[in-house]
Design an enzyme around this catalytic site. Structure first.
Site, PDB file in Angstrom:
ATOM      1  N   GLU A   1      -5.176  -5.713  10.553  1.00 42.18           N
ATOM      2  CA  GLU A   1      -4.645  -3.966  10.944  1.00 42.18           C
ATOM      3  C   GLU A   1      -4.517  -3.519  12.248  1.00 42.18           C
ATOM      4  OE1 GLU A   1      -2.468  -2.863   7.261  1.00 42.18           O
ATOM      5  OE2 GLU A   1      -4.327  -1.782   7.014  1.00 42.18           O
TER       6      GLU A   1
ATOM      7  N   ASN B   1       0.984  -0.960   0.035  1.00 46.25           N
ATOM      8  CA  ASN B   1      -0.164  -0.288  -0.294  1.00 46.25           C
ATOM      9  C   ASN B   1       0.778   1.213   0.163  1.00 46.25           C
ATOM     10  OD1 ASN B   1      -1.857   2.187   0.692  1.00 46.25           O
ATOM     11  ND2 ASN B   1      -2.036   1.585   2.680  1.00 46.25           N
TER      12      ASN B   1
ATOM     13  N   HIS C   1      -9.475   0.872   4.676  1.00 46.36           N
ATOM     14  CA  HIS C   1      -8.353   1.421   5.243  1.00 46.36           C
ATOM     15  C   HIS C   1      -8.422   1.644   6.897  1.00 46.36           C
ATOM     16  CE1 HIS C   1      -4.159   2.172   6.205  1.00 46.36           C
ATOM     17  NE2 HIS C   1      -4.098   1.262   6.100  1.00 46.36           N
TER      18      HIS C   1
ATOM     19  N   GLY D   1       2.109   2.050  10.743  1.00 43.47           N
ATOM     20  CA  GLY D   1       2.878   3.119  10.753  1.00 43.47           C
ATOM     21  C   GLY D   1       3.787   4.006  12.034  1.00 43.47           C
TER      22      GLY D   1
ATOM     23  N   GLU E   1      -6.708   4.532   7.867  1.00 39.98           N
ATOM     24  CA  GLU E   1      -6.448   6.057   7.600  1.00 39.98           C
ATOM     25  C   GLU E   1      -7.852   6.425   6.745  1.00 39.98           C
ATOM     26  OE1 GLU E   1      -3.150   5.754   5.612  1.00 39.98           O
ATOM     27  OE2 GLU E   1      -2.460   5.158   7.426  1.00 39.98           O
TER      28      GLU E   1
ATOM     29  N   LYS F   1       0.201   4.474  -0.497  1.00 39.96           N
ATOM     30  CA  LYS F   1      -0.245   5.097   0.458  1.00 39.96           C
ATOM     31  C   LYS F   1      -0.324   6.578  -0.538  1.00 39.96           C
ATOM     32  CE  LYS F   1      -0.435   3.338   4.746  1.00 39.96           C
ATOM     33  NZ  LYS F   1       0.235   3.532   6.316  1.00 39.96           N
TER      34      LYS F   1
ATOM     35  N   SER G   1       3.323  -2.401  10.523  1.00 43.86           N
ATOM     36  CA  SER G   1       4.750  -1.913  10.483  1.00 43.86           C
ATOM     37  C   SER G   1       5.302  -3.489  10.557  1.00 43.86           C
ATOM     38  CB  SER G   1       4.893  -1.673  12.104  1.00 43.86           C
ATOM     39  OG  SER G   1       4.982  -0.660  12.233  1.00 43.86           O
TER      40      SER G   1
HETATM   41  C1  PEP Z   1      -0.913  -0.147   6.388  1.00 40.41           C
HETATM   42  O1  PEP Z   1      -1.082   1.340   5.157  1.00 40.41           O
HETATM   43  O2  PEP Z   1      -1.980  -0.954   6.260  1.00 40.41           O
HETATM   44  C2  PEP Z   1       0.421  -0.277   7.094  1.00 40.41           C
HETATM   45  C3  PEP Z   1      -0.045  -1.647   7.378  1.00 40.41           C
HETATM   46  O3  PEP Z   1       1.316   0.754   7.231  1.00 40.41           O
HETATM   47  P1  PEP Z   1       3.117   0.390   7.645  1.00 40.41           P
HETATM   48  O4  PEP Z   1       3.161  -1.060   6.997  1.00 40.41           O
HETATM   49  O5  PEP Z   1       3.948   1.052   7.550  1.00 40.41           O
HETATM   50  O6  PEP Z   1       2.467  -0.075   9.465  1.00 40.41           O
END
Ligand code: PEP
Length: 254
Positions: free
Chosen positions: A172, A10, A100, A178, A102, A12, A217
Protein backbone atom coordinates in the site's frame (compact mmCIF):
# COMPACT_ATOMS: atom_id res chain seq x y z
CA UNK A 1 0.98 -22.76 -7.84
CA UNK A 2 -2.55 -21.48 -7.59
CA UNK A 3 -3.17 -18.36 -5.60
CA UNK A 4 -6.76 -17.54 -4.75
CA UNK A 5 -7.53 -13.83 -4.89
CA UNK A 6 -8.24 -12.17 -1.56
CA UNK A 7 -10.23 -8.93 -1.42
CA UNK A 8 -10.35 -7.44 2.07
CA UNK A 9 -12.42 -4.56 3.40
CA UNK A 10 -10.66 -2.48 6.05
CA UNK A 11 -13.39 -0.52 7.76
CA UNK A 12 -10.93 1.36 9.97
CA UNK A 13 -12.61 3.25 12.87
CA UNK A 14 -16.03 3.36 11.21
CA UNK A 15 -19.46 1.83 11.97
CA UNK A 16 -20.89 0.73 15.29
CA UNK A 17 -22.00 -2.88 15.71
CA UNK A 18 -25.54 -2.20 14.44
CA UNK A 19 -24.26 -0.43 11.33
CA UNK A 20 -21.77 -3.24 10.86
CA UNK A 21 -24.56 -5.84 10.80
CA UNK A 22 -26.42 -3.80 8.18
CA UNK A 23 -23.33 -3.56 5.99
CA UNK A 24 -22.60 -7.30 5.99
CA UNK A 25 -26.26 -8.02 5.25
CA UNK A 26 -26.22 -5.63 2.30
CA UNK A 27 -22.95 -7.12 1.12
CA UNK A 28 -24.28 -10.64 1.19
CA UNK A 29 -27.18 -9.54 -1.06
CA UNK A 30 -24.79 -7.87 -3.49
CA UNK A 31 -22.41 -10.80 -3.82
CA UNK A 32 -23.46 -13.84 -5.80
CA UNK A 33 -22.12 -17.37 -5.56
CA UNK A 34 -19.78 -17.14 -8.50
CA UNK A 35 -18.02 -14.13 -6.93
CA UNK A 36 -16.65 -16.42 -4.24
CA UNK A 37 -15.40 -19.04 -6.67
CA UNK A 38 -12.53 -16.86 -7.81
CA UNK A 39 -12.22 -14.55 -4.84
CA UNK A 40 -12.03 -14.96 -1.09
CA UNK A 41 -13.58 -11.99 0.70
CA UNK A 42 -12.73 -10.77 4.19
CA UNK A 43 -14.22 -7.92 6.20
CA UNK A 44 -12.25 -6.21 8.96
CA UNK A 45 -14.59 -4.35 11.34
CA UNK A 46 -13.50 -2.51 14.50
CA UNK A 47 -13.00 -4.80 17.52
CA UNK A 48 -16.35 -3.83 19.08
CA UNK A 49 -18.20 -5.10 15.98
CA UNK A 50 -16.43 -8.41 15.44
CA UNK A 51 -18.67 -10.55 17.65
CA UNK A 52 -21.84 -9.18 16.03
CA UNK A 53 -20.47 -9.64 12.52
CA UNK A 54 -19.27 -13.17 13.32
CA UNK A 55 -22.70 -14.10 14.66
CA UNK A 56 -24.52 -12.88 11.54
CA UNK A 57 -21.99 -14.37 9.13
CA UNK A 58 -22.23 -17.78 10.80
CA UNK A 59 -26.00 -17.76 11.39
CA UNK A 60 -26.76 -16.79 7.78
CA UNK A 61 -23.92 -18.91 6.37
CA UNK A 62 -22.43 -15.96 4.55
CA UNK A 63 -19.37 -16.84 2.55
CA UNK A 64 -17.07 -14.07 3.55
CA UNK A 65 -14.64 -14.44 6.40
CA UNK A 66 -14.14 -12.22 9.40
CA UNK A 67 -10.91 -10.33 9.90
CA UNK A 68 -9.41 -7.87 12.38
CA UNK A 69 -7.44 -4.68 11.86
CA UNK A 70 -4.77 -5.15 14.52
CA UNK A 71 -3.85 -7.10 17.66
CA UNK A 72 -1.24 -7.26 20.39
CA UNK A 73 1.41 -10.00 20.24
CA UNK A 74 0.99 -11.34 23.78
CA UNK A 75 -1.67 -13.90 24.68
CA UNK A 76 -2.82 -12.02 27.79
CA UNK A 77 -1.54 -9.72 30.50
CA UNK A 78 -1.37 -6.15 31.78
CA UNK A 79 -1.69 -4.37 28.43
CA UNK A 80 -4.56 -1.96 28.99
CA UNK A 81 -6.65 -1.36 25.90
CA UNK A 82 -5.16 -4.16 23.82
CA UNK A 83 -6.74 -7.24 22.24
CA UNK A 84 -4.85 -10.54 21.96
CA UNK A 85 -4.58 -13.07 19.12
CA UNK A 86 -6.32 -15.87 21.09
CA UNK A 87 -9.28 -13.54 21.71
CA UNK A 88 -9.58 -13.01 17.95
CA UNK A 89 -9.09 -16.70 17.17
CA UNK A 90 -11.97 -17.53 19.51
CA UNK A 91 -14.21 -15.31 17.33
CA UNK A 92 -13.22 -17.32 14.24
CA UNK A 93 -11.19 -14.43 12.87
CA UNK A 94 -9.17 -15.71 9.93
CA UNK A 95 -7.10 -12.71 8.79
CA UNK A 96 -5.47 -10.02 10.91
CA UNK A 97 -4.06 -6.87 9.31
CA UNK A 98 -0.71 -6.00 10.90
CA UNK A 99 1.48 -2.97 10.30
CA UNK A 100 -1.06 -0.85 8.42
CA UNK A 101 0.62 2.45 7.55
CA UNK A 102 -1.83 4.32 9.80
CA UNK A 103 -0.62 2.22 12.72
CA UNK A 104 3.01 2.67 11.70
CA UNK A 105 2.63 6.45 11.28
CA UNK A 106 0.11 7.41 13.97
CA UNK A 107 0.79 4.77 16.62
CA UNK A 108 4.53 4.32 16.17
CA UNK A 109 4.55 0.69 15.08
CA UNK A 110 7.90 -0.54 13.83
CA UNK A 111 9.00 -3.49 11.74
CA UNK A 112 9.96 -5.15 15.02
CA UNK A 113 6.48 -4.90 16.56
CA UNK A 114 4.87 -5.80 13.23
CA UNK A 115 7.03 -8.92 13.20
CA UNK A 116 5.99 -9.84 16.76
CA UNK A 117 2.34 -9.41 15.76
CA UNK A 118 2.65 -11.42 12.55
CA UNK A 119 4.28 -14.29 14.41
CA UNK A 120 1.66 -14.20 17.17
CA UNK A 121 -1.16 -14.30 14.61
CA UNK A 122 0.44 -17.34 12.93
CA UNK A 123 0.94 -19.03 16.31
CA UNK A 124 -2.83 -18.87 16.82
CA UNK A 125 -3.60 -20.40 13.40
CA UNK A 126 -4.75 -17.17 11.77
CA UNK A 127 -3.18 -15.44 8.77
CA UNK A 128 -1.51 -12.06 8.98
CA UNK A 129 -1.96 -9.47 6.24
CA UNK A 130 1.36 -7.67 6.57
CA UNK A 131 1.24 -4.12 5.19
CA UNK A 132 4.20 -2.39 3.58
CA UNK A 133 4.51 0.73 1.45
CA UNK A 134 6.54 3.84 0.82
CA UNK A 135 5.82 7.53 1.34
CA UNK A 136 5.64 9.98 -1.55
CA UNK A 137 9.02 11.44 -0.55
CA UNK A 138 10.60 7.98 -0.64
CA UNK A 139 9.11 7.28 -4.07
CA UNK A 140 10.26 10.60 -5.46
CA UNK A 141 13.74 9.99 -4.08
CA UNK A 142 13.90 6.63 -5.89
CA UNK A 143 13.79 4.77 -2.57
CA UNK A 144 10.47 2.96 -2.91
CA UNK A 145 11.86 -0.51 -3.61
CA UNK A 146 14.53 -0.33 -0.91
CA UNK A 147 11.98 0.93 1.62
CA UNK A 148 9.56 -1.89 0.91
CA UNK A 149 12.37 -4.45 0.97
CA UNK A 150 13.57 -3.24 4.36
CA UNK A 151 10.02 -3.36 5.75
CA UNK A 152 9.57 -6.91 4.45
CA UNK A 153 12.89 -8.16 5.84
CA UNK A 154 12.12 -6.64 9.25
CA UNK A 155 8.47 -7.60 9.42
CA UNK A 156 8.85 -11.18 8.17
CA UNK A 157 11.94 -12.19 10.18
CA UNK A 158 11.94 -15.69 11.64
CA UNK A 159 8.84 -16.97 9.82
CA UNK A 160 9.13 -20.46 8.32
CA UNK A 161 8.84 -21.17 4.61
CA UNK A 162 5.44 -22.85 5.15
CA UNK A 163 4.04 -19.93 7.12
CA UNK A 164 5.49 -17.38 4.72
CA UNK A 165 3.92 -19.23 1.78
CA UNK A 166 0.49 -19.00 3.45
CA UNK A 167 0.83 -15.37 4.48
CA UNK A 168 -0.58 -12.26 2.76
CA UNK A 169 1.40 -9.09 2.06
CA UNK A 170 -0.47 -5.88 1.27
CA UNK A 171 1.52 -3.38 -0.77
CA UNK A 172 0.00 0.00 0.00
CA UNK A 173 1.84 3.10 -1.16
CA UNK A 174 1.10 5.60 1.60
CA UNK A 175 0.47 8.43 -0.86
CA UNK A 176 -2.39 6.41 -2.38
CA UNK A 177 -4.28 5.60 0.83
CA UNK A 178 -7.47 7.59 1.22
CA UNK A 179 -6.25 10.20 -1.26
CA UNK A 180 -8.02 9.16 -4.44
CA UNK A 181 -4.58 8.73 -6.06
CA UNK A 182 -3.99 5.16 -7.21
CA UNK A 183 -0.67 3.67 -8.32
CA UNK A 184 -0.77 2.92 -12.03
CA UNK A 185 -1.39 -0.77 -12.70
CA UNK A 186 2.16 -0.98 -14.11
CA UNK A 187 3.73 0.56 -11.00
CA UNK A 188 1.58 -1.58 -8.68
CA UNK A 189 2.49 -4.71 -10.65
CA UNK A 190 6.20 -3.84 -10.61
CA UNK A 191 6.22 -3.37 -6.85
CA UNK A 192 4.18 -6.52 -6.21
CA UNK A 193 6.66 -8.49 -8.35
CA UNK A 194 9.45 -6.97 -6.27
CA UNK A 195 7.64 -8.00 -3.05
CA UNK A 196 7.37 -11.55 -4.38
CA UNK A 197 11.08 -11.65 -5.24
CA UNK A 198 12.06 -10.33 -1.80
CA UNK A 199 9.83 -12.89 -0.05
CA UNK A 200 11.43 -15.60 -2.16
CA UNK A 201 14.89 -14.41 -1.21
CA UNK A 202 13.92 -14.47 2.49
CA UNK A 203 12.65 -18.06 2.24
CA UNK A 204 13.36 -19.70 -1.10
CA UNK A 205 10.18 -21.29 -2.42
CA UNK A 206 7.75 -18.99 -0.58
CA UNK A 207 7.52 -16.38 -3.34
CA UNK A 208 5.35 -18.46 -5.65
CA UNK A 209 2.62 -18.98 -3.04
CA UNK A 210 2.57 -15.79 -0.98
CA UNK A 211 -0.47 -13.68 -1.85
CA UNK A 212 0.14 -10.02 -2.50
CA UNK A 213 -2.65 -7.46 -2.32
CA UNK A 214 -2.53 -3.95 -3.69
CA UNK A 215 -4.12 -1.23 -1.57
CA UNK A 216 -4.58 2.49 -2.08
CA UNK A 217 -7.80 4.06 -3.40
CA UNK A 218 -9.02 0.86 -5.07
CA UNK A 219 -12.44 1.55 -6.57
CA UNK A 220 -14.82 -0.25 -8.94
CA UNK A 221 -13.44 1.83 -11.80
CA UNK A 222 -9.80 0.76 -11.36
CA UNK A 223 -10.13 -2.67 -9.72
CA UNK A 224 -10.34 -4.86 -12.83
CA UNK A 225 -7.15 -3.53 -14.36
CA UNK A 226 -5.19 -3.75 -11.12
CA UNK A 227 -6.44 -7.27 -10.37
CA UNK A 228 -5.61 -8.51 -13.86
CA UNK A 229 -1.88 -8.09 -13.25
CA UNK A 230 0.04 -11.33 -12.66
CA UNK A 231 1.57 -10.49 -9.29
CA UNK A 232 -1.48 -8.74 -7.79
CA UNK A 233 -3.51 -11.36 -5.93
CA UNK A 234 -6.19 -9.15 -4.48
CA UNK A 235 -6.92 -5.81 -2.91
CA UNK A 236 -7.00 -4.23 0.53
CA UNK A 237 -9.81 -1.71 0.30
CA UNK A 238 -10.47 1.13 2.74
CA UNK A 239 -13.04 3.78 1.85
CA UNK A 240 -14.85 1.82 -0.85
CA UNK A 241 -15.39 -1.14 1.51
CA UNK A 242 -17.88 0.92 3.53
CA UNK A 243 -20.36 0.88 0.64
CA UNK A 244 -21.73 -2.58 -0.13
CA UNK A 245 -22.35 -1.97 -3.85
CA UNK A 246 -18.88 -0.51 -4.44
CA UNK A 247 -17.12 -3.25 -2.49
CA UNK A 248 -19.13 -5.94 -4.29
CA UNK A 249 -18.17 -4.49 -7.67
CA UNK A 250 -14.50 -4.61 -6.65
CA UNK A 251 -14.91 -8.26 -5.61
CA UNK A 252 -16.60 -9.05 -8.94
CA UNK A 253 -13.63 -7.53 -10.76
CA UNK A 254 -11.32 -10.13 -9.24
C1 PEP B 1 -6.50 1.07 3.43
O1 PEP B 1 -7.04 1.53 4.42
O2 PEP B 1 -5.75 0.11 3.56
C2 PEP B 1 -6.75 1.71 2.14
C3 PEP B 1 -6.14 1.24 1.10
O3 PEP B 1 -7.65 2.77 2.11
P1 PEP B 1 -8.33 3.42 0.80
O4 PEP B 1 -8.84 2.28 -0.05
O5 PEP B 1 -9.40 4.29 1.33
O6 PEP B 1 -7.24 4.18 0.08
Amino acid sequence: MSRRMLVSGNWKMNLNHLEAIQLVQKLSYELVDHDYEAVEVSVHPPFTDIRSVQTVVEADRMEFVVGAQNCHWKDSGAYTGEVSPPMLAKLNVRYVIVGHSERRQIFGETDETVNLKARAVIKHAMTPIVCVGETLEQREAGEAEATVEAQLRGSLRGISVEDLSALVVAYEPIWAIGTGRTATPDDAQAMCAHVRAVVDSIRPGAGADVRIQYGGSVKPVNAAELLSRPDIDGALVGGASLEADKFARIVSAG
